[in-house]
Design a protein around this motif. Sequence first.
Motif, mmCIF file in Angstrom:
data_model
loop_
_atom_site.group_PDB
_atom_site.id
_atom_site.type_symbol
_atom_site.label_atom_id
_atom_site.label_comp_id
_atom_site.label_asym_id
_atom_site.label_seq_id
_atom_site.Cartn_x
_atom_site.Cartn_y
_atom_site.Cartn_z
ATOM 1 N N MET A 1 0.837 -1.205 0.000
ATOM 2 C CA MET A 1 0.000 0.000 0.000
ATOM 3 C C MET A 1 0.873 1.256 0.000
ATOM 4 N N GLU A 2 1.876 1.221 0.933
ATOM 5 C CA GLU A 2 2.793 2.358 1.006
ATOM 6 C C GLU A 2 3.554 2.515 -0.316
ATOM 7 N N GLN A 3 3.927 1.333 -0.869
ATOM 8 C CA GLN A 3 4.658 1.344 -2.139
ATOM 9 C C GLN A 3 3.833 2.021 -3.233
ATOM 10 N N ALA A 4 2.530 1.713 -3.240
ATOM 11 C CA ALA A 4 1.646 2.272 -4.252
ATOM 12 C C ALA A 4 1.632 3.791 -4.172
ATOM 13 N N PHE A 5 1.811 4.318 -2.967
ATOM 14 C CA PHE A 5 1.800 5.764 -2.770
ATOM 15 C C PHE A 5 3.142 6.375 -3.160
ATOM 16 N N GLU A 6 4.221 5.642 -2.820
ATOM 17 C CA GLU A 6 5.569 6.160 -3.084
ATOM 18 C C GLU A 6 5.838 6.353 -4.574
ATOM 19 N N ILE A 7 5.186 5.539 -5.393
ATOM 20 C CA ILE A 7 5.372 5.652 -6.849
ATOM 21 C C ILE A 7 5.196 7.100 -7.298
ATOM 22 N N LEU A 8 4.213 7.768 -6.697
ATOM 23 C CA LEU A 8 3.849 9.118 -7.121
ATOM 24 C C LEU A 8 4.981 10.122 -6.952
ATOM 25 N N PHE A 9 6.003 9.768 -6.161
ATOM 26 C CA PHE A 9 7.072 10.721 -5.917
ATOM 27 C C PHE A 9 8.359 10.346 -6.642
ATOM 28 N N THR A 10 8.281 9.347 -7.515
ATOM 29 C CA THR A 10 9.490 8.966 -8.245
ATOM 30 C C THR A 10 9.562 9.724 -9.561
ATOM 31 N N ALA A 11 10.801 10.061 -9.951
ATOM 32 C CA ALA A 11 10.986 10.796 -11.199
ATOM 33 C C ALA A 11 10.573 9.949 -12.393
ATOM 34 N N SER A 12 10.894 8.630 -12.346
ATOM 35 C CA SER A 12 10.629 7.794 -13.530
ATOM 36 C C SER A 12 9.124 7.736 -13.828
ATOM 37 N N PHE A 13 8.310 7.798 -12.776
ATOM 38 C CA PHE A 13 6.866 7.795 -12.980
ATOM 39 C C PHE A 13 6.421 9.040 -13.745
ATOM 40 N N TRP A 14 6.907 10.203 -13.312
ATOM 41 C CA TRP A 14 6.479 11.443 -13.971
ATOM 42 C C TRP A 14 7.088 11.588 -15.362
ATOM 43 N N VAL A 15 8.304 11.058 -15.539
ATOM 44 C CA VAL A 15 8.888 11.069 -16.893
ATOM 45 C C VAL A 15 7.981 10.283 -17.837
ATOM 46 N N ALA A 16 7.542 9.106 -17.355
ATOM 47 C CA ALA A 16 6.659 8.271 -18.183
ATOM 48 C C ALA A 16 5.330 8.978 -18.425
ATOM 49 N N ALA A 17 4.795 9.604 -17.381
ATOM 50 C CA ALA A 17 3.491 10.262 -17.528
ATOM 51 C C ALA A 17 3.543 11.349 -18.594
ATOM 52 N N ILE A 18 4.604 12.171 -18.559
ATOM 53 C CA ILE A 18 4.694 13.256 -19.549
ATOM 54 C C ILE A 18 4.903 12.679 -20.947
ATOM 55 N N ARG A 19 5.671 11.573 -21.024
ATOM 56 C CA ARG A 19 5.883 10.947 -22.333
ATOM 57 C C ARG A 19 4.568 10.403 -22.873
ATOM 58 N N ILE A 20 3.781 9.752 -22.020
ATOM 59 C CA ILE A 20 2.496 9.207 -22.469
ATOM 60 C C ILE A 20 1.543 10.341 -22.854
ATOM 61 N N ALA A 21 1.670 11.481 -22.142
ATOM 62 C CA ALA A 21 0.762 12.604 -22.407
ATOM 63 C C ALA A 21 1.041 13.262 -23.752
#
Lengths: 314, 349
Positions: A1-21
């Motif tokens: 559960m905590e892990q699921a939340f921590e994802i939101l603060f990783t750079a790789s997640f936001w890099v992927a999000a902007i790329r998908i956007a």
Amino acid sequence: MEQAFEILFTASFWVAAIRIASPLIFATMGELICERAGVLNLGIEGIMTAGAFAGWFTVYAGGDLWSGVLVAALAGAMFGLLHATLTVPLGLSQHVVGIGITLLASSLTYFIYRLALPEVTSPPKIAPFEALAIPGLSSIPVVGPALFNQTPLTYLAFATVAIVAWVLYRTPLGLAIRAAGENPAAVEAQGISVTGIRMGAVMAGSALMAVGGAFLTMSAFNSFFFQMINGRGWICIALVVFGSWRPGKALLGAILFAAFDAYQVRLQQLSGGVVPYQVFLMMPYALSILALILVARRATYPKALMIPYQKGER
Amino acid sequence: MRLEPKSAPPLGVTLLFPVAAIAATLVITSLLVLAAGASPFSVFYLVARGAAGTQFAALETLTRATPLIFTGLAVAVAFRAKLWNIGAEAQLYIGGVVTVVLGTGALPLPSFLLIPIIMLAAMAAGALLLLGPAVLKTRFGVDEVVTTLLLNFIVLLFVSMLLEGPLKDPMGLGWPQSSRVVAEAQLPRIIQGKRLHYGFVIALCAAAIVWVIMKKTVLGYEMRAVGHNAQAASFAGIPVNRVLMKTALLSGGLAALAGFSEVSGLKGNLTLDLSPGYGYSGIVVAMLAMLNPLGVVASAIFVAGIFVGADAMSRTAGVPSYIADVMVATALLTMVTAILMSRFKVRWK
């Protein structure tokens, strides 16, 4: 559960999000321009397919990357011209023509692909756009890599939003485009051709959709696959409604949507196969429907959307 | 440029326009055939021979036309009331799901009971699937084009989930496919040893029934009135929303029959490639038929012929079989243009 939340603060997640956007931003802006001028463009899915192929093939055939983007835009504009000719002066059903353009553009693309590469089993690769780090800004934690260490096409996507917003709200041309979608008779009264404005808007919008498709083959992946657009175009139509036909809000919608999409992939890995992976893949489509339901009640459609206009009529 | 309504032309002229549209399609696609380095005449000859040249080819065309009649009827019914159902593909798959759920041994009944029960259940499932977007349209003002399109993706993923989970065939060697339906749930073949099955006959009956509904019943009249002008229809006392609901139920049910007949009559089980896009081709079929239920039969056979013929041609002439999809899409666009030309005069000034 905590892990699921921590994802939101990783750079790789936001890099992927902007790329998908990024491809969604191009195509959503394209659809937004068409609809603001009063034309629903359901050719989007096919036009993105054509753009994805045209850009990739130009580079594969020896052109440089930016020529590929240009060729994709031109291919999109040509399908836009066909869509606009049938729906604007001829006033044919925008639904039927749009579906027709989607079928035509995607099947024509597959036909040309097979013709150009008859014996190919695994699609050949090109050297795609590489990430271009903006000195200084790209070293900010999390935000830096996400926003300032992307490929040039992502920067172009954000620039497109600014340009579209500026043209729509700060120029006489933008006023004419918005009026063509709200009150075409008033545009005609100014001595401006509604037909011309609408056709131009559909061509420009379609060019942007095609560049969105080209992002996939030239920036995100490095080759062309069948069915690679996979519903992204339809999601962009939902994003336009979600953004209530405003570039800024639509951009926000595209990023939120992409963040969700990037998140579901990571959740899928965390869930370890307890939940069928298809459930995660369904989420983006279900989310689009949900967003439409939430927004639709207060959505103020351009009043002349989907209504053909004839000179001298009120 | 202006469009002016024409007075009703004689029947002969009206029939001339679809022919002109087909001719225009052939001319346009000829250019692609030339680009592929083949001769248009020999390619079109090969397509025609592959579609109807032998008994085998003709039966294959009718077999392929069967699901297209159902999806074409589904689209024709919906578009007549301007309910833009682009989700026939999803409704087809749901029909297939119901067929394997009930048809693989869950109901130990004889054929004459089992098949009608499965048909009705499949129709109900397809109808309910389209009812969702119809309710969203009438109650919340959500555009049904986007919702029905997105549902195609959701349903296909749902089917994939079922085929890797509860519906997976234990004997399927790991492939995502369902078990085969029992003999009692299978539609018999019309000719022993050939692929053409009684789904084709059911499709013809469906076309006749839909024609009667559209032309001879109050509902048909109301659907046309709503499609023509929803505001005027509402003013004239027609319950527009209720008519749209009924249209959705009918349309979704018809599309689901395509899935039923493909599983029960042809394939025997459910796989993810049950439909190569019959839901989308149904739009072309309906438009080529000018939304006329009986015309749907003819245009479904025509479109099926192009696909079957192009497959055969592609093997011998080396032109990619995607030419069939291009022809069908081009035919859609030339046809809507031809319909317009038959109703309006174009004035240049």
